[in-house]
Design a protein around this motif. Structure first.
Motif, PDB file in Angstrom:
ATOM      1  N   LEU A  46       0.820  -1.210   0.000  1.00 20.60           N
ATOM      2  CA  LEU A  46       0.000   0.000   0.000  1.00 20.60           C
ATOM      3  C   LEU A  46       0.857   1.265   0.000  1.00 20.60           C
ATOM      4  O   LEU A  46       0.593   2.204  -0.759  1.00 20.60           O
ATOM      5  CB  LEU A  46      -0.946  -0.012   1.198  1.00 20.60           C
ATOM      6  N   SER A  47       1.904   1.302   0.810  1.00 19.64           N
ATOM      7  CA  SER A  47       2.786   2.475   0.844  1.00 19.64           C
ATOM      8  C   SER A  47       3.462   2.699  -0.507  1.00 19.64           C
ATOM      9  O   SER A  47       3.586   3.832  -0.974  1.00 19.64           O
ATOM     10  CB  SER A  47       3.862   2.319   1.916  1.00 19.64           C
ATOM     11  N   ILE A  48       3.886   1.619  -1.133  1.00 23.22           N
ATOM     12  CA  ILE A  48       4.522   1.702  -2.448  1.00 23.22           C
ATOM     13  C   ILE A  48       3.515   2.219  -3.472  1.00 23.22           C
ATOM     14  O   ILE A  48       3.831   3.075  -4.292  1.00 23.22           O
ATOM     15  CB  ILE A  48       5.089   0.327  -2.862  1.00 23.22           C
ATOM     16  N   TRP A  86       0.889   4.115  -2.923  1.00 23.49           N
ATOM     17  CA  TRP A  86       0.628   5.537  -2.666  1.00 23.49           C
ATOM     18  C   TRP A  86       1.738   6.414  -3.232  1.00 23.49           C
ATOM     19  O   TRP A  86       1.475   7.471  -3.786  1.00 23.49           O
ATOM     20  CB  TRP A  86       0.509   5.792  -1.172  1.00 23.49           C
ATOM     21  N   CYS A  87       2.990   5.987  -3.079  1.00 25.46           N
ATOM     22  CA  CYS A  87       4.118   6.792  -3.565  1.00 25.46           C
ATOM     23  C   CYS A  87       4.194   6.781  -5.084  1.00 25.46           C
ATOM     24  O   CYS A  87       4.609   7.767  -5.692  1.00 25.46           O
ATOM     25  CB  CYS A  87       5.429   6.286  -2.972  1.00 25.46           C
ATOM     26  N   SER A  88       3.792   5.672  -5.699  1.00 25.63           N
ATOM     27  CA  SER A  88       3.847   5.543  -7.155  1.00 25.63           C
ATOM     28  C   SER A  88       2.700   6.255  -7.852  1.00 25.63           C
ATOM     29  O   SER A  88       2.825   6.641  -9.004  1.00 25.63           O
ATOM     30  CB  SER A  88       3.803   4.061  -7.553  1.00 25.63           C
ATOM     31  N   ASN A  89       1.582   6.424  -7.168  1.00 22.06           N
ATOM     32  CA  ASN A  89       0.390   6.974  -7.791  1.00 22.06           C
ATOM     33  C   ASN A  89      -0.237   8.044  -6.892  1.00 22.06           C
ATOM     34  O   ASN A  89      -1.057   7.736  -6.036  1.00 22.06           O
ATOM     35  CB  ASN A  89      -0.620   5.852  -8.061  1.00 22.06           C
ATOM     36  N   PRO A  90       0.137   9.308  -7.099  1.00 30.29           N
ATOM     37  CA  PRO A  90      -0.387  10.386  -6.250  1.00 30.29           C
ATOM     38  C   PRO A  90      -1.911  10.494  -6.233  1.00 30.29           C
ATOM     39  O   PRO A  90      -2.469  11.010  -5.278  1.00 30.29           O
ATOM     40  CB  PRO A  90       0.232  11.647  -6.860  1.00 30.29           C
ATOM     41  N   CYS A  91      -2.591   9.966  -7.243  1.00 28.74           N
ATOM     42  CA  CYS A  91      -4.058  10.059  -7.297  1.00 28.74           C
ATOM     43  C   CYS A  91      -4.746   9.261  -6.198  1.00 28.74           C
ATOM     44  O   CYS A  91      -5.898   9.529  -5.875  1.00 28.74           O
ATOM     45  CB  CYS A  91      -4.568   9.585  -8.654  1.00 28.74           C
ATOM     46  N   ILE A  92      -4.057   8.270  -5.623  1.00 30.54           N
ATOM     47  CA  ILE A  92      -4.699   7.433  -4.601  1.00 30.54           C
ATOM     48  C   ILE A  92      -4.152   7.700  -3.193  1.00 30.54           C
ATOM     49  O   ILE A  92      -4.461   6.974  -2.259  1.00 30.54           O
ATOM     50  CB  ILE A  92      -4.576   5.933  -4.948  1.00 30.54           C
ATOM     51  N   GLN A  93      -3.364   8.737  -3.044  1.00 33.06           N
ATOM     52  CA  GLN A  93      -2.791   9.046  -1.734  1.00 33.06           C
ATOM     53  C   GLN A  93      -3.876   9.526  -0.773  1.00 33.06           C
ATOM     54  O   GLN A  93      -4.655  10.411  -1.111  1.00 33.06           O
ATOM     55  CB  GLN A  93      -1.712  10.126  -1.867  1.00 33.06           C
ATOM     56  N   PRO A  94      -3.952   8.950   0.436  1.00 33.96           N
ATOM     57  CA  PRO A  94      -4.977   9.367   1.396  1.00 33.96           C
ATOM     58  C   PRO A  94      -4.701  10.767   1.943  1.00 33.96           C
ATOM     59  O   PRO A  94      -3.555  11.141   2.164  1.00 33.96           O
ATOM     60  CB  PRO A  94      -4.885   8.311   2.501  1.00 33.96           C
ATOM     61  N   TRP A  95      -5.746  11.507   2.153  1.00 25.11           N
ATOM     62  CA  TRP A  95      -5.624  12.899   2.577  1.00 25.11           C
ATOM     63  C   TRP A  95      -4.967  13.039   3.945  1.00 25.11           C
ATOM     64  O   TRP A  95      -4.306  14.025   4.218  1.00 25.11           O
ATOM     65  CB  TRP A  95      -7.001  13.577   2.590  1.00 25.11           C
ATOM     66  N   ASN A  96      -5.142  12.050   4.835  1.00 18.37           N
ATOM     67  CA  ASN A  96      -4.625  12.189   6.198  1.00 18.37           C
ATOM     68  C   ASN A  96      -3.093  12.140   6.259  1.00 18.37           C
ATOM     69  O   ASN A  96      -2.517  12.464   7.287  1.00 18.37           O
ATOM     70  CB  ASN A  96      -5.244  11.158   7.145  1.00 18.37           C
ATOM     71  N   PHE A  97      -2.440  11.776   5.160  1.00 23.03           N
ATOM     72  CA  PHE A  97      -0.984  11.814   5.083  1.00 23.03           C
ATOM     73  C   PHE A  97      -0.512  12.894   4.109  1.00 23.03           C
ATOM     74  O   PHE A  97       0.606  12.835   3.583  1.00 23.03           O
ATOM     75  CB  PHE A  97      -0.410  10.456   4.665  1.00 23.03           C
ATOM     76  N   ALA A  98      -1.361  13.876   3.853  1.00 20.72           N
ATOM     77  CA  ALA A  98      -1.077  14.893   2.840  1.00 20.72           C
ATOM     78  C   ALA A  98       0.244  15.621   3.073  1.00 20.72           C
ATOM     79  O   ALA A  98       0.986  15.899   2.126  1.00 20.72           O
ATOM     80  CB  ALA A  98      -2.225  15.900   2.764  1.00 20.72           C
ATOM     81  N   LYS A  99       0.575  15.919   4.313  1.00 22.29           N
ATOM     82  CA  LYS A  99       1.811  16.647   4.618  1.00 22.29           C
ATOM     83  C   LYS A  99       3.047  15.838   4.203  1.00 22.29           C
ATOM     84  O   LYS A  99       3.975  16.370   3.602  1.00 22.29           O
ATOM     85  CB  LYS A  99       1.857  16.981   6.112  1.00 22.29           C
ATOM     86  N   VAL A 100       3.043  14.549   4.517  1.00 21.97           N
ATOM     87  CA  VAL A 100       4.163  13.682   4.146  1.00 21.97           C
ATOM     88  C   VAL A 100       4.223  13.529   2.630  1.00 21.97           C
ATOM     89  O   VAL A 100       5.297  13.629   2.024  1.00 21.97           O
ATOM     90  CB  VAL A 100       4.046  12.293   4.817  1.00 21.97           C
ATOM     91  N   PHE A 101       3.065  13.304   1.992  1.00 20.13           N
ATOM     92  CA  PHE A 101       3.059  13.111   0.541  1.00 20.13           C
ATOM     93  C   PHE A 101       3.489  14.355  -0.221  1.00 20.13           C
ATOM     94  O   PHE A 101       4.082  14.248  -1.295  1.00 20.13           O
ATOM     95  CB  PHE A 101       1.688  12.639   0.056  1.00 20.13           C
ATOM     96  N   LYS A 102       3.215  15.523   0.320  1.00 23.93           N
ATOM     97  CA  LYS A 102       3.674  16.743  -0.343  1.00 23.93           C
ATOM     98  C   LYS A 102       5.197  16.739  -0.426  1.00 23.93           C
ATOM     99  O   LYS A 102       5.773  17.055  -1.474  1.00 23.93           O
ATOM    100  CB  LYS A 102       3.173  17.981   0.407  1.00 23.93           C
ATOM    101  N   ARG A 103       5.863  16.367   0.666  1.00 23.33           N
ATOM    102  CA  ARG A 103       7.331  16.308   0.666  1.00 23.33           C
ATOM    103  C   ARG A 103       7.834  15.167  -0.222  1.00 23.33           C
ATOM    104  O   ARG A 103       8.793  15.328  -0.971  1.00 23.33           O
ATOM    105  CB  ARG A 103       7.854  16.162   2.092  1.00 23.33           C
ATOM    106  N   VAL A 104       7.180  13.989  -0.141  1.00 20.81           N
ATOM    107  CA  VAL A 104       7.573  12.844  -0.971  1.00 20.81           C
ATOM    108  C   VAL A 104       7.444  13.203  -2.450  1.00 20.81           C
ATOM    109  O   VAL A 104       8.365  12.975  -3.237  1.00 20.81           O
ATOM    110  CB  VAL A 104       6.738  11.586  -0.628  1.00 20.81           C
ATOM    111  N   ASP A 105       6.304  13.774  -2.842  1.00 26.79           N
ATOM    112  CA  ASP A 105       6.081  14.131  -4.247  1.00 26.79           C
ATOM    113  C   ASP A 105       7.096  15.163  -4.736  1.00 26.79           C
ATOM    114  O   ASP A 105       7.591  15.072  -5.861  1.00 26.79           O
ATOM    115  CB  ASP A 105       4.654  14.656  -4.448  1.00 26.79           C
ATOM    116  N   THR A 106       7.434  16.129  -3.888  1.00 23.27           N
ATOM    117  CA  THR A 106       8.440  17.136  -4.249  1.00 23.27           C
ATOM    118  C   THR A 106       9.797  16.479  -4.466  1.00 23.27           C
ATOM    119  O   THR A 106      10.500  16.774  -5.442  1.00 23.27           O
ATOM    120  CB  THR A 106       8.538  18.214  -3.149  1.00 23.27           C
TER     121      THR A 106
END
Length: 122
Positions: A72-74, A76-96
């Protein structure tokens, strides 16, 4: 990269191994991440690995492959469209970091296959 959490909202730790395509270790990382949940620990471990790589001088010289579990973590990191909102802060940094690095693949590996990172996260 691996993160661990003992139970629900508990102490989390991360561990990771950066190696080249020949299996040579380039860097090790391990340490506490504060309190959190298991899914958040996995994501923070991936973020930490991305930061180490981005700051290493290897960007543009080496292709990065992030190996981690759970699937699931992999995903989420591979496909930003399915990233859960409650981890938005972490995903913003990961995506950058993913955009800055460019040449990167995320791959699922079982905990047993990722034994170095798993042990460093304990």
């Amino acid at each position: 990269m691996n993160g661990s959490s003992r139970g629900c909202l508990r102490k989390t730790e991360m561990g990771g191994v950066l190696g080249d395509k020949n299996g040579c270790v380039l860097a090790l990382c391990s340490g506490p991440m504060g309190e959190g949940y298991a899914a958040n620990a996995k994501l923070l471990a991936i973020e930490n690995g991305l930061e180490i790589f981005a700051n290493s001088g290897w960007v543009g010289c080496k292709h990065l492959v992030i190996e981690s579990d759970p699937m699931l973590s992999i995903s989420w990191c591979s496909n930003p469209c399915i990233q859960p909102w409650n981890f938005a802060k972490v995903f913003k940094r990961v995506d950058t970091l993913v955009n800055a690095i460019g040449s990167i693949n995320f791959m699922y590996v079982s905990r047993e296959s990722n034994s170095w990172a798993n042990e460093l996260a304990k």
